[in-house]
Design an enzyme around this catalytic site. Structure first.
Site, mmCIF file in Angstrom:
data_model
loop_
_atom_site.group_PDB
_atom_site.id
_atom_site.type_symbol
_atom_site.label_atom_id
_atom_site.label_comp_id
_atom_site.label_asym_id
_atom_site.label_seq_id
_atom_site.Cartn_x
_atom_site.Cartn_y
_atom_site.Cartn_z
ATOM 1 N N GLU A 37 9.557 -10.865 -1.983
ATOM 2 C CA GLU A 37 10.589 -9.834 -2.144
ATOM 3 C C GLU A 37 12.000 -10.409 -2.191
ATOM 4 O O GLU A 37 12.869 -9.862 -2.879
ATOM 5 C CB GLU A 37 10.488 -8.803 -1.010
ATOM 6 C CG GLU A 37 9.289 -7.890 -1.089
ATOM 7 C CD GLU A 37 8.036 -8.445 -0.434
ATOM 8 O OE1 GLU A 37 7.010 -7.746 -0.392
ATOM 9 O OE2 GLU A 37 8.088 -9.615 0.041
ATOM 10 N N ASN A 96 20.399 -34.791 -5.588
ATOM 11 C CA ASN A 96 21.327 -35.634 -4.830
ATOM 12 C C ASN A 96 20.917 -35.724 -3.364
ATOM 13 O O ASN A 96 21.744 -35.936 -2.484
ATOM 14 C CB ASN A 96 22.779 -35.157 -4.989
ATOM 15 C CG ASN A 96 22.938 -33.677 -4.692
ATOM 16 O OD1 ASN A 96 22.024 -33.027 -4.205
ATOM 17 N ND2 ASN A 96 24.098 -33.145 -4.997
ATOM 18 N N GLU A 113 27.014 -28.905 2.469
ATOM 19 C CA GLU A 113 27.057 -28.956 3.928
ATOM 20 C C GLU A 113 27.489 -30.339 4.421
ATOM 21 O O GLU A 113 28.202 -30.465 5.420
ATOM 22 C CB GLU A 113 25.692 -28.594 4.516
ATOM 23 C CG GLU A 113 25.439 -27.103 4.639
ATOM 24 C CD GLU A 113 25.019 -26.478 3.332
ATOM 25 O OE1 GLU A 113 24.797 -27.227 2.347
ATOM 26 O OE2 GLU A 113 24.911 -25.234 3.270
ATOM 27 N N GLY A 157 19.587 -33.713 -0.860
ATOM 28 C CA GLY A 157 19.940 -32.896 0.296
ATOM 29 C C GLY A 157 21.040 -31.888 0.040
ATOM 30 O O GLY A 157 21.420 -31.603 -1.095
ATOM 31 N N HIS A 174 0.726 0.476 10.472
ATOM 32 C CA HIS A 174 1.103 -0.905 10.199
ATOM 33 C C HIS A 174 2.474 -0.919 9.525
ATOM 34 O O HIS A 174 2.917 0.062 8.920
ATOM 35 C CB HIS A 174 0.061 -1.588 9.316
ATOM 36 C CG HIS A 174 -0.133 -0.943 7.979
ATOM 37 N ND1 HIS A 174 -0.778 0.266 7.815
ATOM 38 C CD2 HIS A 174 0.232 -1.335 6.736
ATOM 39 C CE1 HIS A 174 -0.802 0.592 6.537
ATOM 40 N NE2 HIS A 174 -0.193 -0.365 5.853
ATOM 41 N N HIS A 175 3.147 -2.032 9.578
ATOM 42 C CA HIS A 175 4.497 -2.231 9.036
ATOM 43 C C HIS A 175 5.566 -1.445 9.802
ATOM 44 O O HIS A 175 6.706 -1.363 9.347
ATOM 45 C CB HIS A 175 4.592 -1.857 7.551
ATOM 46 C CG HIS A 175 3.701 -2.641 6.645
ATOM 47 N ND1 HIS A 175 3.132 -3.848 7.005
ATOM 48 C CD2 HIS A 175 3.256 -2.390 5.374
ATOM 49 C CE1 HIS A 175 2.388 -4.295 6.004
ATOM 50 N NE2 HIS A 175 2.446 -3.435 5.006
ATOM 51 N N GLY A 224 27.023 -16.265 -1.444
ATOM 52 C CA GLY A 224 26.667 -17.673 -1.309
ATOM 53 C C GLY A 224 25.347 -17.951 -0.634
ATOM 54 O O GLY A 224 25.247 -18.850 0.194
ATOM 55 N N ASP A 266 0.796 -1.224 0.000
ATOM 56 C CA ASP A 266 0.000 0.000 0.000
ATOM 57 C C ASP A 266 0.831 1.278 0.000
ATOM 58 O O ASP A 266 0.362 2.328 -0.436
ATOM 59 C CB ASP A 266 -1.002 0.008 1.157
ATOM 60 C CG ASP A 266 -0.350 -0.101 2.524
ATOM 61 O OD1 ASP A 266 0.804 -0.552 2.594
ATOM 62 O OD2 ASP A 266 -1.007 0.255 3.519
ATOM 63 N N ASP A 277 18.926 -29.752 -5.479
ATOM 64 C CA ASP A 277 17.568 -29.884 -4.952
ATOM 65 C C ASP A 277 17.366 -29.114 -3.657
ATOM 66 O O ASP A 277 16.315 -28.509 -3.431
ATOM 67 C CB ASP A 277 17.187 -31.357 -4.777
ATOM 68 C CG ASP A 277 18.221 -32.151 -3.972
ATOM 69 O OD1 ASP A 277 19.301 -31.611 -3.657
ATOM 70 O OD2 ASP A 277 17.945 -33.334 -3.675
#
Length: 578
Positions: free
Chosen positions: A59, A479, A485, A481, A122-123, A421, A37, A452
């Site tokens: 966003e 693969n 990591e 996952g 608001h916001h 990253g 708004d 994925d």
């Protein structure tokens, strides 16, 4: 009573019209963002300025897309609403700042009257502080323009856009609702903003650096050129290509410099990544007695965990704001001027040129007897599928490291977010890059390589690609996952697992016609080398007229060589206690 400030305007135009016409003048054709708004009235002026409203699903994705659009087109813009919208975009804007990407972030905010009265809107945080969110963006913007005084607004906009372009970083423009239709001087629009970079402010200092570079080149027995990210970001690739063509010196790139030079050139030596480099590449760069480094950004993943084995005594670093010759720094001497003068003055006949080992897509060398598609085999094979003009977007994870093993044809654009990253970036960035290509009138393929795990963060951006009929081919590496990591820590840990989606059902779920006469999106499940070979050799697939979604299965624990080496170093760095 009439406003004397408006009476004195030669060509009065609304602030929003002025802003969006300026964006059009500097090359932007599509505006990313979401309605709210506090920005709705401003959005009405977008089509009036000859711009297209993209609209995104959130966003954060819009900010990623604006990042990708800017990388492919030169500069971009995103519009969000106050507080909730701008904060959702902030991660994407921070990534653009870290990686030197020019994005204009326009935030529609409450009226100056509401702010003055401290209204509980608001916001807001309910504390009467309407500047708190803008203050957050100060740290990830090279300029913050708060458009609150009509007499200054036009100049503020022009200055912010120039800073965005010249410094190649995001800017933040704060647009209160009661300023959107205030009148400013439209006569300024008759002259475009001067986006030319200023000449180096000290010609004597610049000439000194040029002379030092020339002497070093003449004295060197094994000189090489190393091209990095900021050569791309600060738009000196033309100067770099001229230098390479005239000198004929061996040239290497970093991961963030991938695509900066012609990889089919006989002087191209490959991707230098410190300890993760192929032996021939390591020998070429680390054995040099002069490394002319252009636009370096020596982050951990860009250097395979800070594993460069080069000496600063043998290095000349050229940057957008300064140059470093061995251990001497020259502030205010920018690389563009230095590169031009070196190229003009160098005597190529006096230079020693060391031959480089041929760079090839090592497909057969990495083929094994199994049917399984492995990382080692896939990335060179992918290189054979590419063609000039392609835009290749690689995601943080296996794709960012695997692409090191892909030799590009001439004219391929490589986009990656190695430094910031943020996983999921590539999906939004691919949308933005494909839209930029469309806005440029280019009939080129945009190819997204994404894991994925990363895809699940921003999968909704398929909806925007479909909505705008963007020509994107997606290779989703299934693969099971978060492989990057897993290699850093927790190979079998539950926190590196993800839910198993029906990925090839998503284009249809997001509105693409996948069957019948109006088929626009096609999906494929690929589990073997033979299936992939058949697909990559298919002429219709190679034409990529619509969306193509390929679910490509690879082993869970398989990773490119570069990723394994880099994550091993990263794990050690993370474990250090002193």
């Amino acid at each position: 009573m009439s406003d004397i400030r408006i009476q004195n305007l030669q060509k009065p135009v609304a602030v929003a019209e002025y802003l969006f016409r300026r964006l059009h003048q500097i090359g932007i054709r599509s505006i990313h963002g979401l309605p709210g708004d506090f920005n709705l009235v401003a959005l009405d002026y977008i089509p009036k300025a000859g711009l297209k409203w993209v609209g995104s699903v959130n966003e954060l994705n819009a900010a990623y897309a604006a990042d990708g659009y800017a990388r492919a087109k030169g500069i971009s813009a995103i519009v969000t609403t106050f507080g909730v919208g701008e904060l959702s975009a902030l991660n994407g804007i921070a990534g653009a700042h870290a990686e030197h990407i020019p994005v204009v972030h326009i935030v529609g905010c409450p009226s100056t009257i509401s702010q003055k009265n401290g209204m509980l809107l608001h916001h807001t945080l309910g504390n009467g502080d309407f500047h708190v969110f803008a203050n957050m963006s100060v740290h990830v913007s090279c300029e913050v323009a708060k458009l609150t005084r009509p007499g200054e607004i036009a100049a503020q906009i022009d200055h912010a856009l120039r800073e965005c372009w010249v410094r190649s970083r995001p800017v933040y423009i704060w647009l209160p609702t009661d300023m959107v239709e205030k009148q400013v001087e439209g006569a300024r629009l008759d002259a475009e903003i001067d986006l030319a970079e200023e000449e180096n402010d000290n010609p004597e200092r610049e000439d000194y650096v040029v002379n030092v570079v020339l002497r070093a080149l003449n004295d060197a027995q094994r000189p090489v050129i190393l091209v990095d990210a900021c050569a791309i970001r600060h738009r000196v690739l033309g100067e770099v290509q001229d230098l390479i063509a005239k000198t004929g010196l061996p040239v290497y790139v970093t991961p963030m410099g991938k695509g900066a030079v012609d990889e089919t050139s006989p002087t191209y030596g490959g991707v230098y990544t410190g300890s993760a480099s192929p032996p021939a590449v390591a020998a070429g760069v680390e054995g040099a007695d002069l490394v002319l480094s252009i636009g370096s950004l020596k982050s951990d993943f860009n250097t395979a965990g800070f594993s460069y084995h080069t000496s600063q005594l043998n290095t000349i670093d050229l940057h957008s704001t300064h140059c470093v010759v061995r251990y001497s720094e020259y502030p205010g001497v920018a690389m563009r001027g230095v590169l031009r003068k070196v190229t003009e003055r160098v005597d190529a006949s006096k230079l020693v040129r060391t031959p480089v080992a041929a760079v090839v897509n090592a497909v057969e060398e990495n083929r094994d007897d199994s049917k399984t598609v492995t990382q080692a085999w896939f990335w060179p094979r992918f290189g054979e599928f590419l063609r000039s003009g392609d835009i290749v977007v690689t995601e943080t994870g296996t794709a960012n490291f695997g692409i090191w093993e892909t030799k590009f044809p001439a004219g391929v654009t490589g986009l990656s977010q190695v430094f910031w990253g943020s996983i999921g970036w590539a999906v939004g960035a691919a949308q933005g890059a494909a839209l930029a290509a469309k806005d440029l009138g280019l009939d080129e393929r945009t190819i997204l390589m994404v894991g994925d795990g990363s895809f699940q963060l921003t999968a909704q951006e398929l909806s925007t690609m479909i909505r705008h009929k963007l020509r994107v081919t997606i290779f989703l590496i299934n693969n099971d996952g978060f492989t990057i990591e897993r290699w850093i820590h927790g190979m079998t840990a539950e926190y590196n697992d993800i839910a198993r989606w029906n990925y090839t059902a998503l284009p249809a779920a997001f509105g693409a016609a996948t069957t019948g006469k109006q088929t626009w999106a096609k999906t494929f499940k690929i589990k073997t080398k033979d299936e992939l070979e058949k697909l990559l050799k298919n002429k219709e697939f190679a034409q990529a007229k619509g969306m193509q979604f390929v679910e490509l299965f690879m082993p869970k624990e398989d990773a490119p060589r570069g990723l394994r080496i880099t994550t091993e170093i990263a794990a050690k760095n993370n474990a250090r206690t002193e």
